[in-house]
Scaffold this motif. Structure first.
Motif, PDB file in Angstrom:
ATOM      1  N   TYR A   1      -8.635 100.120 -14.174  1.00  0.00           N
ATOM      2  CA  TYR A   1      -8.374  99.262 -15.523  1.00  0.00           C
ATOM      3  C   TYR A   1      -8.944  97.931 -15.478  1.00  0.00           C
ATOM      4  CZ  TYR A   1      -5.950 103.744 -16.755  1.00  0.00           C
ATOM      5  OH  TYR A   1      -5.541 104.850 -16.991  1.00  0.00           O
ATOM      6  N   VAL A   2      -9.516  97.307 -16.307  1.00  0.00           N
ATOM      7  CA  VAL A   2     -10.034  96.162 -16.506  1.00  0.00           C
ATOM      8  C   VAL A   2      -9.650  95.581 -17.530  1.00  0.00           C
ATOM      9  CG1 VAL A   2     -11.973  94.559 -16.016  1.00  0.00           C
ATOM     10  CG2 VAL A   2     -12.101  96.920 -15.065  1.00  0.00           C
ATOM     11  N   ALA A   3      -9.012  94.404 -17.510  1.00  0.00           N
ATOM     12  CA  ALA A   3      -8.517  93.622 -18.620  1.00  0.00           C
ATOM     13  C   ALA A   3      -9.516  92.362 -18.995  1.00  0.00           C
ATOM     14  CB  ALA A   3      -6.973  93.106 -18.497  1.00  0.00           C
ATOM     15  N   VAL A   4     -10.277  92.284 -20.183  1.00  0.00           N
ATOM     16  CA  VAL A   4     -11.297  91.188 -20.176  1.00  0.00           C
ATOM     17  C   VAL A   4     -10.653  90.174 -21.190  1.00  0.00           C
ATOM     18  CG1 VAL A   4     -12.560  92.820 -21.522  1.00  0.00           C
ATOM     19  CG2 VAL A   4     -13.344  90.918 -20.620  1.00  0.00           C
ATOM     20  N   SER A   5     -10.593  89.071 -20.872  1.00  0.00           N
ATOM     21  CA  SER A   5     -10.065  88.065 -21.766  1.00  0.00           C
ATOM     22  C   SER A   5     -10.468  86.516 -21.400  1.00  0.00           C
ATOM     23  CB  SER A   5      -8.522  88.024 -21.733  1.00  0.00           C
ATOM     24  OG  SER A   5      -8.015  86.891 -22.370  1.00  0.00           O
ATOM     25  N   GLN A   6     -11.022  85.852 -22.490  1.00  0.00           N
ATOM     26  CA  GLN A   6     -11.542  84.400 -22.157  1.00  0.00           C
ATOM     27  C   GLN A   6     -10.260  83.596 -22.001  1.00  0.00           C
ATOM     28  OE1 GLN A   6     -11.671  80.656 -22.508  1.00  0.00           O
ATOM     29  NE2 GLN A   6     -10.719  81.027 -24.380  1.00  0.00           N
TER      30      GLN A   6
ATOM     31  N   THR B   1      -3.961 100.685 -11.426  1.00  0.00           N
ATOM     32  CA  THR B   1      -4.632  99.530 -10.996  1.00  0.00           C
ATOM     33  C   THR B   1      -5.364  98.778 -11.813  1.00  0.00           C
ATOM     34  OG1 THR B   1      -4.905 100.708  -8.845  1.00  0.00           O
ATOM     35  CG2 THR B   1      -6.125  98.690  -9.030  1.00  0.00           C
ATOM     36  N   ILE B   2      -4.668  97.647 -12.064  1.00  0.00           N
ATOM     37  CA  ILE B   2      -5.733  96.735 -13.057  1.00  0.00           C
ATOM     38  C   ILE B   2      -5.943  95.456 -12.677  1.00  0.00           C
ATOM     39  CG2 ILE B   2      -3.557  95.923 -14.246  1.00  0.00           C
ATOM     40  CD1 ILE B   2      -5.368  96.372 -17.141  1.00  0.00           C
TER      41      ILE B   2
ATOM     42  N   SER C   1      -3.811  92.722 -10.570  1.00  0.00           N
ATOM     43  CA  SER C   1      -4.022  92.468  -8.909  1.00  0.00           C
ATOM     44  C   SER C   1      -5.057  91.871  -8.462  1.00  0.00           C
ATOM     45  CB  SER C   1      -3.839  94.184  -8.353  1.00  0.00           C
ATOM     46  OG  SER C   1      -4.905  94.616  -8.633  1.00  0.00           O
ATOM     47  N   GLY C   2      -6.020  91.716  -8.938  1.00  0.00           N
ATOM     48  CA  GLY C   2      -7.320  90.746  -8.555  1.00  0.00           C
ATOM     49  C   GLY C   2      -8.183  90.761  -9.789  1.00  0.00           C
TER      50      GLY C   2
ATOM     51  N   ASN D   1     -10.020  92.184  -4.695  1.00  0.00           N
ATOM     52  CA  ASN D   1      -9.350  92.432  -3.762  1.00  0.00           C
ATOM     53  C   ASN D   1      -9.377  94.146  -3.549  1.00  0.00           C
ATOM     54  OD1 ASN D   1      -7.979  89.952  -3.329  1.00  0.00           O
ATOM     55  ND2 ASN D   1      -6.339  90.062  -4.870  1.00  0.00           N
ATOM     56  N   LEU D   2     -10.486  94.504  -3.448  1.00  0.00           N
ATOM     57  CA  LEU D   2     -10.860  95.946  -3.338  1.00  0.00           C
ATOM     58  C   LEU D   2     -11.695  96.237  -2.473  1.00  0.00           C
ATOM     59  CD1 LEU D   2     -10.580  97.188  -7.375  1.00  0.00           C
ATOM     60  CD2 LEU D   2      -8.985  97.572  -5.537  1.00  0.00           C
ATOM     61  N   ASP D   3     -11.605  96.689  -1.417  1.00  0.00           N
ATOM     62  CA  ASP D   3     -12.481  96.926  -0.523  1.00  0.00           C
ATOM     63  C   ASP D   3     -13.463  98.134  -0.848  1.00  0.00           C
ATOM     64  OD1 ASP D   3     -11.373  99.236   0.348  1.00  0.00           O
ATOM     65  OD2 ASP D   3     -10.186  98.407   1.999  1.00  0.00           O
ATOM     66  N   PRO D   4     -14.669  98.247  -0.259  1.00  0.00           N
ATOM     67  CA  PRO D   4     -15.531  99.387  -0.497  1.00  0.00           C
ATOM     68  C   PRO D   4     -14.570 100.782  -0.846  1.00  0.00           C
ATOM     69  CG  PRO D   4     -16.625  97.971   1.107  1.00  0.00           C
ATOM     70  CD  PRO D   4     -15.170  97.398   0.913  1.00  0.00           C
ATOM     71  N   GLN D   5     -13.979 101.077   0.169  1.00  0.00           N
ATOM     72  CA  GLN D   5     -13.351 102.253  -0.049  1.00  0.00           C
ATOM     73  C   GLN D   5     -12.472 102.389  -1.027  1.00  0.00           C
ATOM     74  OE1 GLN D   5     -13.037 100.451   3.118  1.00  0.00           O
ATOM     75  NE2 GLN D   5     -14.417 101.741   4.247  1.00  0.00           N
ATOM     76  N   ALA D   6     -11.717 101.320  -1.365  1.00  0.00           N
ATOM     77  CA  ALA D   6     -10.867 101.269  -2.646  1.00  0.00           C
ATOM     78  C   ALA D   6     -11.662 101.534  -3.814  1.00  0.00           C
ATOM     79  CB  ALA D   6     -10.124 100.016  -2.632  1.00  0.00           C
ATOM     80  N   LEU D   7     -13.092 100.737  -3.810  1.00  0.00           N
ATOM     81  CA  LEU D   7     -13.857 100.948  -4.857  1.00  0.00           C
ATOM     82  C   LEU D   7     -14.366 102.184  -4.989  1.00  0.00           C
ATOM     83  CD1 LEU D   7     -16.074  97.688  -4.816  1.00  0.00           C
ATOM     84  CD2 LEU D   7     -14.278  98.385  -6.746  1.00  0.00           C
TER      85      LEU D   7
END
Ligand code: F6R
Length: 604
Positions: free
Chosen positions: A343-348, A368-369, A385-386, A283-289
């Motif tokens: 922010y990136v949450a990583v979890s199995q 933003t996570i 959020s995505g 849910n992040l377009d190139p501008q947001a990325l």
């Protein structure tokens, strides 16, 4: 960790509850129990040990078409029959199963004792059963709402009341709970694997929600709303995926599955034309990325190590500063949340309490996570959020393998997407896309060629202690290798940066302390080879995991196919999974359910 099942419908509840508890065994537990309401009232059976021990103690006839069950991982009080769930009030009218931890249990228990209640267990859950039973309310729903209002902490609750045998009332705050929808029958579980044999239609409760579940349906409500509208989602998992098949252990099954599971994960996600990754779920377009100046990855245990690997991939491919931190530390240190950090949450599991809390902390402070999560519809997946679903399929073995590989590949996709909206050239993007496409086949080659790994594992299993070393790209792989080895073989395995050896740990090198060395054929090869000479010169045994064609001074050499340098750590990790597996096998350990560990750490 703890597991909940519940059933209400036209069938005998007991076999369904026992089967559900068996499906939840992989989460780790030390006691189990069920309560069923039948024609002659309620009956509760609990036992320490495995679900099969519980089954052996069941009376021949335990009739009833409504019941709840639980596998308990001891938190408040030792594993014992008295502490096992379901817990009940004094008159055995109300039965409760509970996942999570009630922080104010001590005060609640003291209050009950002051009122003359005789407590029969050490648990926080018993207090809940007494409180519900003692609440003067017209309905069970009101009694549950009034009780949960007094609780601080986390819970998923299922409540059975002999005065209302037509329903189970459930509540959730911070611990997962789902309702499975059948045909004139309903299921309750803390994990879809407990119900997937019966239905693939599930409703996930959110924090603060309660539900009345009857044979004919369910009704969701909260303290503020009499009715919450929610539709069911379809679970991707199939019952067959939870079967061992011809394999001896789930861990080996899951290692061997990787070529196929990865192929599935990559389907539709590689954009060869624009040399990037298609990650619509972010849910992040190139501008947001482009807006993000940093990336911060949060996860626990192996997921954190994969976050370290991911941070390197992001820095290398996207040239965005990135780092990883254990979510379990982050959440306790009042972290600064920056608006231009992704922010990136990583979890199995998507249910790890520390990671879920870290997600909430980032959100609370306006960050933003997004998530890299395996279990669809899990708490973390729904909080972010995505994200990028890992699509590794169910992972049953406590020691995570295929989900880790999927995390690493997920980070490669994220790095590609971040890189291609910045300075990663189409040539470099194409190089990575092509290499990612090849990974499943290359992993297939590694897992098919196990002889050297078995020999190395048997050698390492005899050592009481060992090192795993790797430098820069190879270091997260070494950390994960050591983690896997110690988790299931119970051998002390310590990871070190190869570059740091001479700054201290070299003192430990001796014939009794072997080293597993991650030696990619990249620009640091000469330096790594130099370090191996230093180890051999001091009598240390070496098992090297390296590429074809590399000359190394080692007792045993395990070779993997070469990919692009940024992706090499992913392939170099696969033999470490097999090493841990075969060492534990040689030692005769309980591979899929190692001692003291749970699959999904839903308590803090
Ligand atoms: C190791 C292992 C654990 C998990 C950690 C996080 O084999 O399984 O270290 O990686 O507990 O779990 P998830 O990924 O479910 O958040």
């Amino acid at each position: 960790m703890c597991g909940i099942v519940g059933y209400i419908g036209g069938q005998a509840a007991t076999p369904i509850l026992i089967d559900g508890l068996t499906q939840l065994e992989y989460r780790g537990y030390d006691s189990a129990g069920i309560a069923v309401i039948g024609p002659s009232g309620a009956r509760r059976v609990r036992s320490v040990g495995r679900v099969r021990d519980l089954e052996a103690t069941l009376p021949k006839r335990l009739a009833g078409k409504v019941g709840i069950g639980h596998t308990r991982w001891a938190t408040h009080g030792a594993p014992s029959e008295a502490n096992a769930h379901p817990q009940a009030d004094a008159s055995q009218r109300v039965f409760v199963v509970h996942n999570g931890i009630i922080d104010n249990a001590r005060a609640l228990r003291a209050g009950l004792e002051a009122d003359g209640v005789e407590l029969t267990s050490d648990t926080d859950t018993e207090a809940i059963a007494h409180l519900i039973a003692r609440t003067a309310a017209d309905t069970l729903e009101e009694a549950v709402l009034a009780t949960v209002a007094r609780l601080t902490g986390t819970y998923a609750l299922a409540v059975l009341d002999t005065a209302h045998p037509d329903r189970i009332v459930v509540a959730r705050n911070g611990s997962p709970l789902i309702i499975g929808i059948g045909d004139h029958e309903m299921f309750i579980a803390s994990d879809v694997s407990a119900v997937v044999r019966h239905t693939t239609q599930v409703v996930h409760l959110d924090d603060g929600e309660c539900a009345t579940v009857t044979a004919g349906g369910f009704h969701l409500f909260t303290a503020d709303a009499d009715h919450v509208g929610k539709t069911a989602t379809t679970v991707e998992m199939t019952a067959a995926e939870l079967e061992l098949g011809n394999h001896r252990h789930f861990m080996l099954k899951e290692i061997l599955e990787q070529p196929y599971s990865l192929e599935r994960m990559l389907t539709g996600r590689l954009d060869e034309r624009f040399a990037t990754a298609r990650l619509d779920g972010l849910n992040l377009d190139p501008q947001a990325l482009r807006r993000f100046k940093r990336v911060k990855i949060l996860g626990c245990g192996s997921a954190y190590y994969m976050g370290q690997l991911g941070a390197q991939l992001i820095e290398e491919l996207a040239r965005v500063p990135a780092d990883a931190e254990p979510a379990s530390e982050f959440r306790y240190r009042n972290p600064l949340i920056e608006p231009d950090t992704l922010y990136v949450a990583v979890s199995q599991s998507g249910e790890t309490a520390d990671t879920a809390f870290a997600v909430q902390e980032v959100k609370r402070k306006g960050g933003t996570i997004v998530g890299l999560v395996n279990v669809v519809g899990s708490t973390i997946a729904r909080e972010v959020s995505g994200g990028v679903y890992l699509h590794a399929g169910p992972e049953v073995a406590v020691a995570s393998t295929k989900a880790n590989t999927h995390m690493a590949v997920g980070f490669a996709l994220l790095a590609l997407a971040l890189g291609r909206v910045r300075d990663l050239s189409i040539t470099d993007g194409t190089r990575i896309v092509k290499a990612l496409k090849e990974l499943p086949r290359q992993i297939g080659e590694i897992v098919a060629d196990g002889d050297k790994v078995v020999e190395a594992a048997e050698l390492l299993a005899t050592a009481p202690s060992l090192f795993f070393i790797g430098r820069v790209r190879g270091y997260p792989t070494a950390r994960e290798g050591a983690q896997k080895f110690k988790e299931i073989s119970y051998r002390h395995a310590e990871a070190y940066q190869t570059s740091e050896l001479k700054h201290g740990p070299l003192a430990l090198i001796s014939p009794e302390l072997p080293t597993v060395a991650i030696v990619p054929d990249d620009e640091l090869l000469d330096r790594n080879i130099g370090a191996l000479h230093e180890i051999s010169a001091r009598g240390g045994e070496i098992v090297a995991i390296t590429h074809h064609g590399v000359e190394v001074d080692a007792r045993l050499v395990i070779r993997v196919p070469k990919t692009e340098p940024e992706l090499d750590p992913i392939l170099l990790m696969i033999p470490t999974q097999l090493l841990a597996y075969h060492a534990a096998l040689a030692l005769g350990e309980n591979i899929d359910k190692p001692r003291n560990l749970a699959k999904s750490v839903t308590v803090e």
